[in-house]
Structures are given as C-alpha cells and as structure tokens.
Design a protein around this motif. Sequence first.
Motif, mmCIF file in Angstrom:
data_model
loop_
_atom_site.group_PDB
_atom_site.id
_atom_site.type_symbol
_atom_site.label_atom_id
_atom_site.label_comp_id
_atom_site.label_asym_id
_atom_site.label_seq_id
_atom_site.Cartn_x
_atom_site.Cartn_y
_atom_site.Cartn_z
ATOM 1 N N ILE A 77 22.188 -14.863 56.054
ATOM 2 C CA ILE A 77 21.714 -14.538 54.709
ATOM 3 C C ILE A 77 20.194 -14.453 54.669
ATOM 4 O O ILE A 77 19.621 -13.707 53.883
ATOM 5 C CB ILE A 77 22.261 -15.549 53.680
ATOM 6 N N GLY A 78 19.504 -15.176 55.564
ATOM 7 C CA GLY A 78 18.045 -15.135 55.612
ATOM 8 C C GLY A 78 17.507 -13.788 56.045
ATOM 9 O O GLY A 78 16.369 -13.435 55.742
ATOM 10 N N ALA A 79 18.315 -12.997 56.746
ATOM 11 C CA ALA A 79 17.875 -11.688 57.217
ATOM 12 C C ALA A 79 17.814 -10.655 56.090
ATOM 13 O O ALA A 79 17.397 -9.521 56.313
ATOM 14 C CB ALA A 79 18.799 -11.186 58.325
ATOM 15 N N LEU A 80 18.211 -11.031 54.896
ATOM 16 C CA LEU A 80 18.143 -10.104 53.765
ATOM 17 C C LEU A 80 16.717 -9.918 53.257
ATOM 18 O O LEU A 80 16.450 -9.032 52.454
ATOM 19 C CB LEU A 80 19.019 -10.607 52.610
ATOM 20 N N ALA A 81 15.816 -10.761 53.712
ATOM 21 C CA ALA A 81 14.417 -10.664 53.270
ATOM 22 C C ALA A 81 13.809 -9.336 53.711
ATOM 23 O O ALA A 81 14.134 -8.798 54.763
ATOM 24 C CB ALA A 81 13.609 -11.824 53.844
ATOM 25 N N ARG A 82 12.926 -8.798 52.905
ATOM 26 C CA ARG A 82 12.235 -7.543 53.200
ATOM 27 C C ARG A 82 10.731 -7.800 53.186
ATOM 28 O O ARG A 82 10.252 -8.707 52.497
ATOM 29 C CB ARG A 82 12.558 -6.482 52.143
ATOM 30 N N LEU A 83 9.980 -6.989 53.915
ATOM 31 C CA LEU A 83 8.530 -7.121 53.957
ATOM 32 C C LEU A 83 7.899 -5.885 53.323
ATOM 33 O O LEU A 83 8.242 -4.753 53.649
ATOM 34 C CB LEU A 83 8.042 -7.236 55.412
ATOM 35 N N HIS A 84 7.001 -6.128 52.373
ATOM 36 C CA HIS A 84 6.251 -5.058 51.716
ATOM 37 C C HIS A 84 4.791 -5.481 51.711
ATOM 38 O O HIS A 84 4.469 -6.639 51.434
ATOM 39 C CB HIS A 84 6.736 -4.838 50.277
ATOM 40 N N GLN A 85 3.899 -4.566 51.997
ATOM 41 C CA GLN A 85 2.476 -4.872 51.997
ATOM 42 C C GLN A 85 2.020 -5.286 50.599
ATOM 43 O O GLN A 85 2.407 -4.674 49.594
ATOM 44 C CB GLN A 85 1.653 -3.653 52.444
ATOM 45 N N ASP A 86 1.215 -6.333 50.541
ATOM 46 C CA ASP A 86 0.602 -6.808 49.307
ATOM 47 C C ASP A 86 1.592 -7.205 48.213
ATOM 48 O O ASP A 86 1.277 -7.133 47.024
ATOM 49 C CB ASP A 86 -0.363 -5.748 48.752
ATOM 50 N N VAL A 87 2.784 -7.581 48.605
ATOM 51 C CA VAL A 87 3.780 -8.024 47.624
ATOM 52 C C VAL A 87 4.410 -9.308 48.133
ATOM 53 O O VAL A 87 4.768 -9.421 49.291
ATOM 54 C CB VAL A 87 4.893 -6.956 47.439
ATOM 55 N N THR A 88 4.532 -10.269 47.250
ATOM 56 C CA THR A 88 5.222 -11.505 47.589
ATOM 57 C C THR A 88 6.276 -11.775 46.535
ATOM 58 O O THR A 88 5.974 -11.779 45.336
ATOM 59 C CB THR A 88 4.247 -12.701 47.635
ATOM 60 N N LEU A 89 7.495 -11.956 46.963
ATOM 61 C CA LEU A 89 8.586 -12.299 46.064
ATOM 62 C C LEU A 89 9.177 -13.611 46.544
ATOM 63 O O LEU A 89 9.375 -13.819 47.737
ATOM 64 C CB LEU A 89 9.685 -11.239 46.076
ATOM 65 N N LEU A 90 9.472 -14.489 45.630
ATOM 66 C CA LEU A 90 10.076 -15.757 45.969
ATOM 67 C C LEU A 90 11.422 -15.837 45.267
ATOM 68 O O LEU A 90 11.498 -15.781 44.040
ATOM 69 C CB LEU A 90 9.176 -16.915 45.524
ATOM 70 N N PHE A 91 12.480 -15.918 46.057
ATOM 71 C CA PHE A 91 13.818 -16.098 45.509
ATOM 72 C C PHE A 91 14.197 -17.543 45.744
ATOM 73 O O PHE A 91 14.083 -18.052 46.848
ATOM 74 C CB PHE A 91 14.836 -15.174 46.211
ATOM 75 N N MET A 92 14.644 -18.198 44.696
ATOM 76 C CA MET A 92 14.999 -19.607 44.857
ATOM 77 C C MET A 92 16.282 -19.888 44.099
ATOM 78 O O MET A 92 16.662 -19.145 43.195
ATOM 79 C CB MET A 92 13.870 -20.501 44.363
ATOM 80 N N ASP A 93 16.937 -20.939 44.497
ATOM 81 C CA ASP A 93 18.164 -21.340 43.858
ATOM 82 C C ASP A 93 17.837 -21.915 42.489
ATOM 83 O O ASP A 93 17.001 -22.794 42.342
ATOM 84 C CB ASP A 93 18.870 -22.396 44.713
ATOM 85 N N ILE A 94 18.502 -21.379 41.481
ATOM 86 C CA ILE A 94 18.307 -21.853 40.115
ATOM 87 C C ILE A 94 19.401 -22.874 39.832
ATOM 88 O O ILE A 94 20.578 -22.598 40.014
ATOM 89 C CB ILE A 94 18.372 -20.694 39.111
ATOM 90 N N CYS A 95 19.010 -24.055 39.415
ATOM 91 C CA CYS A 95 19.951 -25.150 39.187
ATOM 92 C C CYS A 95 21.106 -24.707 38.281
ATOM 93 O O CYS A 95 20.881 -24.156 37.208
ATOM 94 C CB CYS A 95 19.208 -26.326 38.571
ATOM 95 N N GLY A 96 22.316 -24.919 38.762
ATOM 96 C CA GLY A 96 23.498 -24.573 37.981
ATOM 97 C C GLY A 96 23.849 -23.116 37.995
ATOM 98 O O GLY A 96 24.699 -22.664 37.245
ATOM 99 N N PHE A 97 23.264 -22.346 38.848
ATOM 100 C CA PHE A 97 23.501 -20.906 38.878
ATOM 101 C C PHE A 97 24.523 -20.571 39.901
ATOM 102 O O PHE A 97 24.551 -20.976 40.976
ATOM 103 C CB PHE A 97 22.165 -20.204 39.181
#
Length: 97
Positions: A77-97
Amino acid sequence: VLVEAVLHPDGQEHALQVTIRDITDRAAVEQLLCTLTETQLSMVSQMLPQHIVCALSGLQTNAAAAAAGLPQPEHDIGALARLHQDVTLLFMDICGF
C-alpha cells in the motif's frame, strides 16, 4: 422460500414442505448499509486521488492495477505514493474513519 421433499412418518406418502421466511427487516438493513457505504465512498472520493480510493476500497483488481502500471494494492500500500515537484501531500489515518 425453502422447499423440501419429506416422507410421512408411515413411510408411504411423499409431500413437499414449503417454508417461507420474512426477510423484510434484513433487506432494510442491507439497503441502509449500502446507502451508508456509498455515502462514505463518495466523501472519501472527494478527499483522495482516485487510485488511492480504488486501492483502499478493494475495487481495483490485481490485473487492473498491473495494466494501469499501479502497484498491487494488497501487497504494498505504501507504493501508492506519487512524487510531484514542489508539492507535498500528507495522507493520514483519520480517527474512526
């Protein structure tokens, strides 16, 4: 509806036993669960990229993932990450989601 062949206790007469079960409550609960699932999937689809939603919901098959050049969702599942120049996205587990 369940139909079974039965034999009379005297052993000479055959009959059919028909059992009918009311599943109205079960059908209503299943419909509610379906509606809730669709609502949650719609909400998640608005927040996450489509390939993430597919991987997390299990809608993406191994063959479809391979054809699209995406990782196998259940293996890495970690391989789903993508790389884009000058962009940072943080996906995190939302409690109860």
